[in-house]
Design an enzyme around this catalytic site. Structure first.
Site, mmCIF file in Angstrom:
data_model
loop_
_atom_site.group_PDB
_atom_site.id
_atom_site.type_symbol
_atom_site.label_atom_id
_atom_site.label_comp_id
_atom_site.label_asym_id
_atom_site.label_seq_id
_atom_site.Cartn_x
_atom_site.Cartn_y
_atom_site.Cartn_z
ATOM 1 N N LYS A 1 -26.676 32.857 14.529
ATOM 2 C CA LYS A 1 -26.766 32.143 13.437
ATOM 3 C C LYS A 1 -25.766 31.608 12.778
ATOM 4 O O LYS A 1 -26.552 32.187 11.768
ATOM 5 C CB LYS A 1 -28.594 31.379 13.965
ATOM 6 C CG LYS A 1 -28.137 30.082 14.503
ATOM 7 C CD LYS A 1 -29.235 28.942 14.414
ATOM 8 C CE LYS A 1 -29.814 27.765 15.232
ATOM 9 N NZ LYS A 1 -31.185 27.073 15.143
ATOM 10 N N SER B 1 -31.998 24.206 19.306
ATOM 11 C CA SER B 1 -30.713 24.193 18.322
ATOM 12 C C SER B 1 -29.949 26.105 18.567
ATOM 13 O O SER B 1 -28.027 25.413 18.711
ATOM 14 C CB SER B 1 -30.542 23.842 16.921
ATOM 15 O OG SER B 1 -31.163 24.841 16.161
ATOM 16 N N SER C 1 -36.672 25.591 17.595
ATOM 17 C CA SER C 1 -34.832 25.815 17.905
ATOM 18 C C SER C 1 -34.531 27.052 18.974
ATOM 19 O O SER C 1 -33.584 27.656 18.718
ATOM 20 C CB SER C 1 -34.354 24.991 16.788
ATOM 21 O OG SER C 1 -34.137 24.332 16.726
#
Lengths: 507, 546
Positions: A72, A162, A186
């Site tokens: 990420k 996310s 997330s």
């Protein structure tokens, strides 16, 4: 080959059925074919091939050697852009690797690229990043296209967030595993919506050094993989004390592969009644019941439990989250790194315009409300009160686990993934409150939780269930998760070649 | 060395002795001396019948740079005068994703300082973030200890030397509210020509000490800070040099009538020596009294001391109504210190833990104890004990001399505090740089004590030893033929010559003016370059003039 768990690929690498370079090239190829998903912000093709080459010349040293992975884009990667999907950091290149990234590289894993996210990880849809939304790979696969009759390019579902880019990377078979971050759900939320295993370990078990923070007291690096066992192996590698992160704790035990024949007879599964919440879809509820029944039939004790303060959790989560956001974002002032506004008539004006230009509305909104909560006159009323409630929420879990419950079984999300056009009808704040409702209590209490895909919905999109365990019982939690995985028969996306499906629709 | 000027002036007031020897030094010292009638008048309050006067109230906030090889929250080195930004870790630069890691050495330094100042050491203390935007604060917040600092509720005892000869020692106490650990901000260097600001992030860790408003004038504040400097230096927890920024003192100043509530206070910053501290505070007290006497009101503001004009001037107030939005620092768990090894929980390595008992045992002799011991052991005057303790290494020097001579300590002290210290100061040397070692000085004093040289010759020999290091007192005495002349025949002949050439003086003596004999004695000494045995000379002259 791409559809395998990484353990399977690892074996193939060792047996010489495929070389690390060939595997890397296959994944790079796949990344190109699935570019429309927007899963990656940066694809590190050159360095990936170099790493694969290095992996090839040395003796393969462990299960991760030569295995492609994605990170990420809020974990710092040395000499590789780390943007947090924000204009503020769009050209920022860190001089060091996050501890968890370094540990994977040390194992010989091959970094394919930096995965997309909501700006600074603030969102639950992966729709609010500076580089555009991420598309759910399942919304290009046959089941969804056939079931919904989706014909248009715009008829795609969100990944959740996310860590949507990380989930899409694993689900679309461009990486075997991915690092996400989990502050309020997330990692688990997009894991559930994209049909991958998503682990949020116990707070402190994995180092946050190099993770650009959202909420320091809740952030945990998350692990996304195609199987529970894969996730367990990665956890075993990443866990443990880090001198650079004073909040880390020693690993309770070395963790290797999970037992393949875990017996749930002596397991007590708690079903928290508060998680039967308004908005819970019928299909997700059905999956929840189905798996509870599986446990019961296998001889596990399944009982309803109560976590009475759950309903206050999301509100308090937002107060604490916004307060820490206001603080953590203060360093982005345009002086040392990141975006700097051209408007610089004074230092103060430059601060203001830099931050206005660099952050999106969601980030700015959270900074504003967070600073409001921290004002001297409001601090007791908001921040301290929220902390007290946080303690009550942690106590709820402690009481339940103290009463003999081993794991809690809950839905991960209210329903399967929403269509982008529907999802964006509501603002980020509303969506975050809805989407994080089942996931953020585990962050408030620092507990390990994992989302396991259980089935495809009628729309052809994945549904996941969540298991929550007591602190530092990550291995037991994963053993139970694997038990579910072995029984629910969740399909692999490689059963359908979704990328061809998509081109058929375009032409 | 600014530090010395301060040291020798405000507290010691021994310039009288030094000035006798070094007029140049005396003028420096006289200039920096703080005479403060206002302060004196407060020490002895007026009778109740007279209307109460406005008096000053002074509290201090002191930032002391912790003397450790690495920073408070990162592993990068600390070194004074290192090139700007040469000692900056990723954390120090506040790069995203970096986390603070507490330095145990700094915690121990704060605990040790707390113990030396009679504080309660909090078994558990917490870290907080204090937010404000400023270019030299790259994270946008400072990590500090607002809610629960590492040490609280202590006392600093300091002394003022009063009276005409500064020989009256008055002890005073100031309450230490707390000692907290905090991150230092960077240093801003404003370039007005190019209208830019340069930032140096070579910062160390700080201890902030908060002294309650228990002082009433510049002299008291200066004495308290000077005592603190000595304590910190004795402990080794801070080098304490104000001009180098290792010790930064902000003064909170207000005025009121005793018994009435405290007045509106101002904060005076930008003070870089103890001497300026005294001046800044006294200026500020007078300024506030002036305002009130004219019927005005004092503004709550931050003022900067301008050492050129000797005034305080309002600072562009970056703080104003600032709300620092304190919140707990989530990346640092509570700091726990343990009472003793027995209270360590299982699994905690004693070497990694901060143990109060261990630190207590390692406390060195503190300046006040040392002074008392010097006065008691050697029978020297209290003001001499201040001079000795104020100068780094001087006590050790003094005691080393005593070890090697039979001369009484009370006679040795003058040599150390006048001759030695005077010479050192004139050349801006530290005690360790002295060209005359303690044994060499002892040998000189021994020559005098055993009657081999006279006291005035001894001073000449000292000067020669200073200029030619390595030569012993005996060598110099021999080379320059400075030994005491006690050959009776030789002295008789010299005395006779003097008596013969000064008939008027002889006449005066014979008429009863015995004092004139001293003049003749001086002439004999002049003739012998000070080497004549004075007892013998007096006897011979008395005989010849009777």
């Amino acid at each position: 080959m791409l559809g395998l768990f990484f353990l399977g690929v690892s074996l193939a690498l060792r047996e010489g059925r495929i070389s690390p370079t060939e595997l890397c090239k296959k994944c790079l190829n796949r990344i190109k074919k699935t570019q429309h998903l927007n899963a990656y912000i940066t694809v590190t093709e050159e360095s990936a091939l170099k790493q694969a080459q290095q992996s090839e010349v040395r003796l393969l040293k462990g299960p991760l050697d030569g295995i492609p992975f994605a990170v990420k884009d809020n974990f710092c990667t040395k000499n590789i852009k780390t943007t947090c999907a924000s204009k503020m950091l769009k050209d920022y290149t860190p001089p060091y690797n996050a501890t968890v990234v370094q540990k994977l590289l040390d194992q010989g894993a091959v970094l394919m690229g930096k995965a997309n996210l909501d700006e600074f990880a603030m969102g639950a849809g992966c729709t609010d990043g500076a580089f555009g939304p991420v598309k759910n790979p399942w919304s290009y696969a046959a089941p969804y296209r056939e079931q919904t009759g989706a014909m248009l390019e715009s008829d795609w579902a969100i990944t959740g967030g996310s860590s949507g880019g990380s989930a899409a990377a694993v689900a679309s078979l461009t990486s075997y595993l991915a690092l996400g971050s989990d502050t309020g759900g997330s990692t688990r939320n997009p894991g559930a919506l994209c049909g991958v295993v998503a682990l949020k370990p116990t707070y402190g078990l994995l180092s946050r050094h190099g993770l650009i923070p959202l909420v320091n007291s809740m952030d945990v690096p998350g692990i996304m993989a195609r199987s529970v066992n894969d996730a367990a192996i990665v956890l075993g590698i990443l866990q443990g004390l880090d001198v650079r992160d004073s909040t880390t704790v020693p690993a309770p035990s070395p963790l290797t592969e999970l037992p393949q024949d875990f017996d749930v007879k002596n397991i007590c599964v708690g079903i928290p009644k508060e998680y039967h919440a308004p908005g819970l879809s019928e299909e997700t509820l059905a999956q929840w019941s189905r798996v509870a029944d599986l446990f019961e039939r296998a001889g596990a004790q399944v009982k309803q439990v109560s976590l009475p303060h759950t309903q206050y959790s999301i509100v308090c989560y937002h107060v604490l989250c916004h307060a820490e956001v206001a603080s953590n974002m203060a360093r982005f002032d345009g002086l040392e790194y990141g975006h700097r506004s051209q408007i610089d008539s004074s230092t103060e004006v430059m601060y203001a315009s830099t931050r206005h230009e660099g952050f999106n509305d969601v980030v700015r909104g959270r900074i504003l409300s967070g600073n409001y909560f921290l004002l001297k006159q409001n601090y007791q009323h908001y921040f301290v009160k929220a902390q007290k409630v946080r303690r009550l929420i942690a106590d709820d879990f402690r009481n339940v686990f103290g009463s003999g419950v081993d794991v809690l079984l809950t839905p991960t999300t209210l329903s399967d993934a929403a269509c982008y056009q529907d999802f964006t009808q509501e603002d980020n704040r509303t969506r975050s409150a809805q989407e994080d409702v089942f996931t953020q209590p585990a962050n408030m209490a620092g507990l390990p939780a994992v989302s396991v895909p259980t089935a495809l919905s009628r729309r052809g999109l994945p549904i996941g269930l969540q298991l929550i365990g007591p602190a530092l019982h990550d291995k037991k939690l994963l053993s139970v998760a694997q038990w579910i995985e072995q029984r629910v028969g969740f399909p692999s996306i490689s059963d359908w070649d979704y990328s061809r499906e998509r081109s058929a629709h375009i032409h | 060395m600014a530090a010395f000027c301060v040291a020798a002036s405000e507290l010691l007031h021994n310039m009288k002795q030094i000035s006798g020897f070094y007029p140049k030094a005396s003028c420096v010292i006289r200039r920096i001396r703080t005479t403060n009638p206002r302060c004196d008048s407060q020490i002895q309050p007026r009778a109740k019948s007279t209307p109460q006067q406005l008096v000053g109230v002074v509290g201090l906030e002191i930032h002391a740079q912790i003397n450790s090889s690495t920073k408070l929250f990162s592993g990068s080195s600390v070194r004074f005068s290192a090139p700007p930004n040469s000692l900056v870790s990723f954390f120090d630069a506040s790069l995203p994703g970096t986390l603070p890691v507490l330095n145990r050495r700094c915690v121990e330094a704060a605990v040790m300082t707390g113990l030396a100042l009679n504080c309660n050491i909090n078994r558990k203390s917490l870290f907080d973030r204090k937010h404000y935007f400023y270019a030299d604060l790259p994270a946008g917040y400072q990590i500090t200890q607002q809610r629960q600092p590492v040490a609280v509720d202590g006392t600093l005892t300091y002394s003022l030397l009063e009276g005409k000869k500064r020989s009256q020692v008055i002890r005073k106490n100031v309450h230490i509210k707390q000692i907290q650990l905090e991150q230092d901000s960077g240093k801003s260097l404003h370039d007005d020509v190019h209208s830019q600001t340069l930032i140096d992030l070579n910062r160390a860790g700080l201890m902030e000490l908060v002294m309650e408003p228990d002082m009433s004038c510049g002299e008291e504040a200066a004495a308290a800070v000077r005592e603190l400097q000595l304590i910190l230096q004795a402990l080794g927890t801070c080098q304490g040099n104000m001009s180098e920024g290792q010790l930064r003192v902000d003064a909170n100043v207000s005025v009121h009538r005793p018994g009435e509530p405290l007045g509106v206070r101002t904060e005076v910053k930008n003070i870089n020596s103890v001497r300026y501290l005294a001046r800044a505070i006294d200026y500020e007290i007078q300024r506030q009294i002036g305002i009130l006497q004219r019927g005005g009101t004092v503004q709550n503001e931050t003022r900067a001391y301008d050492s050129k004009s000797g005034e305080t001037i309002p600072m562009r107030d970056k703080e104003g109504l600032q709300d620092y939005r304190f919140m707990p620092e989530p990346n640092l768990p509570p700091l726990i210190v343990y009472e003793d090894n027995a209270s360590l929980p299982a699994g905690i390595d004693a070497c990694q833990a901060v143990v109060v008992q261990k630190i207590k045992e390692g406390l060195p002799e503190l300046p006040s104890i040392k002074r008392d011991r010097l006065v008691q052991t050697y029978g020297i005057l209290p003001e001499h004990s201040f001079t000795l303790v104020n100068e780094d290494g001087l006590v050790e020097y003094f005691e080393a001399v005593l070890m090697a001579t039979k001369k009484e300590p009370r006679k040795v002290i003058g040599w150390v505090t006048n001759e030695l210290l005077g010479h050192l100061k004139q050349q801006d040397l530290s005690v360790s740089q002295s060209p005359i070692s303690p044994p060499a000085l002892a040998e000189l004093l021994e020559l005098q004590e055993t009657g081999h040289i006279s006291s005035s010759v001894a001073k000449q020999v000292f000067q020669k030893m200073w200029r030619s290091p390595g030569k012993t007192a005996a060598q110099i005495t021999q080379e320059h033929d400075l030994g005491l002349v006690s050959d009776t025949a030789q002295l008789h002949s010299i005395c006779q010559k003097v008596v013969d050439s000064h008939p008027d003086e002889v006449h005066a003596i014979r008429n009863g003016n015995k004092k004139v004999l001293n003049k003749l004695m001086g002439l004999v000494q002049k003739e012998t370059k000070g080497r004549a045995d004075p007892v013998l000379v007096r006897k011979i002259l008395q005989e010849k003039t009777s």
